[in-house]
Scaffold this active site. Structure first.
Site, PDB file in Angstrom:
ATOM      1  N   LYS A  39       0.846  -1.202   0.000  1.00 40.95           N
ATOM      2  CA  LYS A  39       0.000   0.000   0.000  1.00 40.95           C
ATOM      3  C   LYS A  39       0.886   1.259   0.000  1.00 40.95           C
ATOM      4  O   LYS A  39       2.082   1.183   0.297  1.00 40.95           O
ATOM      5  CB  LYS A  39      -0.915  -0.008   1.226  1.00 40.95           C
ATOM      6  CG  LYS A  39      -0.188   0.055   2.570  1.00 40.95           C
ATOM      7  CD  LYS A  39      -1.147  -0.191   3.733  1.00 40.95           C
ATOM      8  CE  LYS A  39      -0.397  -0.185   5.057  1.00 40.95           C
ATOM      9  NZ  LYS A  39      -1.242  -0.607   6.179  1.00 40.95           N
ATOM     10  N   ARG A 137     -11.088   0.171  14.436  1.00 37.74           N
ATOM     11  CA  ARG A 137     -11.072   0.862  13.147  1.00 37.74           C
ATOM     12  C   ARG A 137     -12.233   0.362  12.289  1.00 37.74           C
ATOM     13  O   ARG A 137     -13.275   0.993  12.247  1.00 37.74           O
ATOM     14  CB  ARG A 137      -9.706   0.625  12.483  1.00 37.74           C
ATOM     15  CG  ARG A 137      -9.369   1.568  11.389  1.00 37.74           C
ATOM     16  CD  ARG A 137      -7.878   1.588  11.050  1.00 37.74           C
ATOM     17  NE  ARG A 137      -7.337   0.319  10.604  1.00 37.74           N
ATOM     18  CZ  ARG A 137      -6.060   0.132  10.256  1.00 37.74           C
ATOM     19  NH1 ARG A 137      -5.212   1.141  10.319  1.00 37.74           N
ATOM     20  NH2 ARG A 137      -5.621  -1.037   9.852  1.00 37.74           N
ATOM     21  N   HIS A 167      -6.569  -6.989  12.778  1.00 37.35           N
ATOM     22  CA  HIS A 167      -5.321  -6.215  12.800  1.00 37.35           C
ATOM     23  C   HIS A 167      -4.952  -5.888  14.237  1.00 37.35           C
ATOM     24  O   HIS A 167      -5.796  -5.454  15.017  1.00 37.35           O
ATOM     25  CB  HIS A 167      -5.511  -4.932  11.980  1.00 37.35           C
ATOM     26  CG  HIS A 167      -4.232  -4.203  11.696  1.00 37.35           C
ATOM     27  ND1 HIS A 167      -3.114  -4.817  11.171  1.00 37.35           N
ATOM     28  CD2 HIS A 167      -3.883  -2.900  11.864  1.00 37.35           C
ATOM     29  CE1 HIS A 167      -2.141  -3.917  11.021  1.00 37.35           C
ATOM     30  NE2 HIS A 167      -2.579  -2.756  11.443  1.00 37.35           N
ATOM     31  N   ARG A 221       0.931 -10.920   7.091  1.00 36.19           N
ATOM     32  CA  ARG A 221       0.927  -9.705   6.267  1.00 36.19           C
ATOM     33  C   ARG A 221       2.150  -8.855   6.608  1.00 36.19           C
ATOM     34  O   ARG A 221       2.193  -8.213   7.651  1.00 36.19           O
ATOM     35  CB  ARG A 221      -0.346  -8.883   6.532  1.00 36.19           C
ATOM     36  CG  ARG A 221      -1.644  -9.641   6.322  1.00 36.19           C
ATOM     37  CD  ARG A 221      -2.857  -8.705   6.362  1.00 36.19           C
ATOM     38  NE  ARG A 221      -3.006  -7.953   7.591  1.00 36.19           N
ATOM     39  CZ  ARG A 221      -3.704  -8.366   8.648  1.00 36.19           C
ATOM     40  NH1 ARG A 221      -4.335  -9.523   8.635  1.00 36.19           N
ATOM     41  NH2 ARG A 221      -3.782  -7.605   9.715  1.00 36.19           N
ATOM     42  N   TYR A 262      16.675  30.482   8.834  1.00 32.68           N
ATOM     43  CA  TYR A 262      15.538  31.228   9.382  1.00 32.68           C
ATOM     44  C   TYR A 262      15.548  31.236  10.912  1.00 32.68           C
ATOM     45  O   TYR A 262      15.900  30.238  11.550  1.00 32.68           O
ATOM     46  CB  TYR A 262      14.232  30.552   8.947  1.00 32.68           C
ATOM     47  CG  TYR A 262      13.902  30.726   7.481  1.00 32.68           C
ATOM     48  CD1 TYR A 262      13.609  31.980   6.945  1.00 32.68           C
ATOM     49  CD2 TYR A 262      13.880  29.621   6.634  1.00 32.68           C
ATOM     50  CE1 TYR A 262      13.296  32.127   5.593  1.00 32.68           C
ATOM     51  CE2 TYR A 262      13.562  29.764   5.290  1.00 32.68           C
ATOM     52  CZ  TYR A 262      13.275  31.022   4.781  1.00 32.68           C
ATOM     53  OH  TYR A 262      12.964  31.156   3.458  1.00 32.68           O
ATOM     54  N   CYS A 309      15.045  24.584   5.507  1.00 35.50           N
ATOM     55  CA  CYS A 309      14.266  25.474   4.636  1.00 35.50           C
ATOM     56  C   CYS A 309      13.391  24.635   3.706  1.00 35.50           C
ATOM     57  O   CYS A 309      13.434  23.411   3.741  1.00 35.50           O
ATOM     58  CB  CYS A 309      15.180  26.356   3.801  1.00 35.50           C
ATOM     59  SG  CYS A 309      16.432  27.230   4.754  1.00 35.50           S
ATOM     60  N   MET A 310      12.627  25.312   2.859  1.00 34.52           N
ATOM     61  CA  MET A 310      11.741  24.567   1.968  1.00 34.52           C
ATOM     62  C   MET A 310      12.526  23.700   0.972  1.00 34.52           C
ATOM     63  O   MET A 310      12.192  22.536   0.757  1.00 34.52           O
ATOM     64  CB  MET A 310      10.815  25.528   1.214  1.00 34.52           C
ATOM     65  CG  MET A 310       9.752  24.791   0.413  1.00 34.52           C
ATOM     66  SD  MET A 310       8.728  25.855  -0.601  1.00 34.52           S
ATOM     67  CE  MET A 310       7.745  26.693   0.623  1.00 34.52           C
ATOM     68  N   ASP A 311      13.583  24.249   0.388  1.00 36.23           N
ATOM     69  CA  ASP A 311      14.302  23.526  -0.663  1.00 36.23           C
ATOM     70  C   ASP A 311      15.779  23.303  -0.361  1.00 36.23           C
ATOM     71  O   ASP A 311      16.483  22.698  -1.150  1.00 36.23           O
ATOM     72  CB  ASP A 311      14.213  24.317  -1.984  1.00 36.23           C
ATOM     73  CG  ASP A 311      12.802  24.770  -2.261  1.00 36.23           C
ATOM     74  OD1 ASP A 311      11.935  23.897  -2.408  1.00 36.23           O
ATOM     75  OD2 ASP A 311      12.564  25.990  -2.284  1.00 36.23           O
TER      76      ASP A 311
HETATM   77  C1  LIG Z   1      -0.562  -1.617   6.925  1.00 38.45           C
HETATM   78  C2  LIG Z   1      -1.156  -2.874   7.354  1.00 38.45           C
HETATM   79  C3  LIG Z   1      -0.347  -4.003   7.564  1.00 38.45           C
HETATM   80  C4  LIG Z   1       1.164  -3.960   7.531  1.00 38.45           C
HETATM   81  O1  LIG Z   1       1.666  -3.521   8.792  1.00 38.45           O
HETATM   82  P1  LIG Z   1       3.237  -3.469   9.081  1.00 38.45           P
HETATM   83  O2  LIG Z   1       3.324  -3.037  10.502  1.00 38.45           O
HETATM   84  O3  LIG Z   1       3.799  -2.449   8.152  1.00 38.45           O
HETATM   85  O4  LIG Z   1       3.768  -4.821   8.817  1.00 38.45           O
HETATM   86  C5  LIG Z   1      -0.974  -5.208   7.853  1.00 38.45           C
HETATM   87  N1  LIG Z   1      -2.324  -5.276   7.961  1.00 38.45           N
HETATM   88  C6  LIG Z   1      -3.126  -4.205   7.787  1.00 38.45           C
HETATM   89  C7  LIG Z   1      -4.594  -4.360   7.931  1.00 38.45           C
HETATM   90  C8  LIG Z   1      -2.569  -2.955   7.502  1.00 38.45           C
HETATM   91  O5  LIG Z   1      -3.369  -1.902   7.366  1.00 38.45           O
END
Ligand SMILES: *Cc1c(COP(=O)(O)O)cnc(C)c1O
Length: 379
Positions: A39, A137, A167, A221, A262, A309-311
């Site tokens: 992602k 969530r 999660h 995951r 700055y 700074c910005m850049d």
């Molecule tokens: C982002 C995410 C992960 C990955 O988590 P990490 O801590 O980066 O391994 C796994 N499951 C869900 C639902 C997530 O949103």
């Protein structure tokens, strides 16, 4: 003068991505499948390239945050299963089905949306059920909510429920966090009990992969660990994959009493050589790191002086007499024996490594280093 181009770049080492995938496979029980979380443009590393690298080195499935991210991968010709981690939405459900993405449901209404999109397109909408065991969530929260979703899926001929997941919210924390994670795991097992046979049940993120391999279930995951940053101290050998560099644009010597940047937060106490660097907060270098950070030049550490700074930003190169315009400046990554990690930058900026990797700006050129994984491996 355009000889400073590129003023600022990140090099993604795909060999390291592959090595990390192999290492995560090694520490995960053989019975579990491996989902690579790509992602947010693979945590800033480039979703397409990372997806190909992980699929060629042990990942069974990909995960993205939204249908849009999944559709982009399909557009690149990636055919592996892709799970959209966020809850399915009315606006995106049809595209999700059309691109054969696995979408996430946690209410009857969401199942109905999938059924309609499946029916309208003549396709089957594949879904995983999200279970909320304490993250707060999305997800069904108890057996009644779970059963309602289950029943709706069963009476929807164009919906195929193929998995369930939860999660962890605190798996990277100390003992307290681990206890809470165990509670979440127990609750997940309880809510998985009674689901139809053959569903893919998954809960372990990077922290759990390292701390609780026994929580692997049918699939794990892996997100941040894939990019070389295990969220907990551990034994595995992961390697950071992103190297971020800029250049010196100017070098000068200032004398006692002169100010830098700055707000005049830094004042020279004596003769000091100052390098100006082609990177600022517009490139994603956190402004809050000013006065705390350092950069690497010729393998030596140069403290960042004054505000970012910005850049542009300035660093003290008094101890690096060879520093000159055009020289490489390492903002994150290895340089000789020295290195700066995303965690170092996170500590200087008051955030976490995840946000550091993701905040590298869109105007920072991205290049890929790839020695072992020659083309020809079809994802
Ligand atoms: C982002 C995410 C992960 C990955 O988590 P990490 O801590 O980066 O391994 C796994 N499951 C869900 C639902 C997530 O949103």
């Amino acid at each position: 003068m355009n000889n400073l181009h590129p003023r600022n770049q990140r090099v993604i080492n795909l060999d390291h991505i592959r090595g990390n995938m192999a290492e995560l496979r090694r520490i995960t029980p053989k019975s579990a499948r491996m989902m690579a979380v790509v992602k947010a443009d693979a945590y800033g590393h480039g979703a397409e390239e990372v997806a190909r690298a992980v699929l060629a080195s042990g990942a069974d499935m990909l995960a993205v945050a939204s249908v849009d991210e999944g559709a982009k991968l399909r557009g690149c010709g990636i055919r592996a299963p892709i799970l959209v981690l966020g809850a399915v939405t009315e606006g995106d459900v049809a595209d999700g089905v059309r691109h054969r993405l696995i979408q996430t449901v946690c209410t009857e209404k969401m199942v109905q949306m999938c059924e309609k999109a499946g029916k309208d397109s003549g396709l089957i909408a594949e879904v995983h059920m999200k279970i909320d065991t304490g993250m707060g969530r999305i997800g069904v929260r108890n057996r009644a909510e779970r059963d309602a979703v289950l029943k709706e899926a069963e009476r929807s001929p164009h919906v195929r429920l193929s998995g369930a997941f939860t999660h962890f919210s605190d798996a990277d924390d100390g003992e307290e966090g681990m206890r809470y994670t165990e509670e979440q795991y127990r609750k997940f097992r309880y809510l998985c009990d009674g689901l139809p046979k053959g569903l893919t049940c998954h809960c372990a993120n990077s922290a759990a992969i390292h701390r609780r391999p026994d929580f692997a279930m049918d699939m794990v995951r892996a997100g941040i660990s894939l990019y070389g940053y295990p969220p907990v101290p551990q034994q595995s050998k992961l390697t950071p994959c992103m190297r971020w560099t800029a250049k010196i644009s100017h070098v000068k010597e200032v004398t006692e009493g002169e100010y830098i940047s700055y707000g005049r937060t830094w004042k020279a106490a004596g003769k000091t050589r100052i390098a100006t660097i082609t990177c600022g907060y517009a490139d994603g270098y956190h402004r809050s790191a000013g006065g705390k950070a350092s950069v690497l030049i010729h393998g030596k550490r140069a403290p960042v002086l004054g505000r970012i700074c910005m850049d542009q930003m300035m660093a003290d190169v008094t101890g690096i007499p060879e520093a000159a315009p055009e020289d490489e400046v390492v903002l994150m990554g290895q340089d000789g024996d020295e290195s700066i990690s995303a965690e170092d930058l996170a500590a200087w900026s008051g955030t976490i490594s995840y946000e550091i990797l993701l905040s590298v700006g869109s105007r920072v050129e991205r290049k890929f280093e790839d020695h072992t994984g020659k083309q020809g491996v079809e994802a």
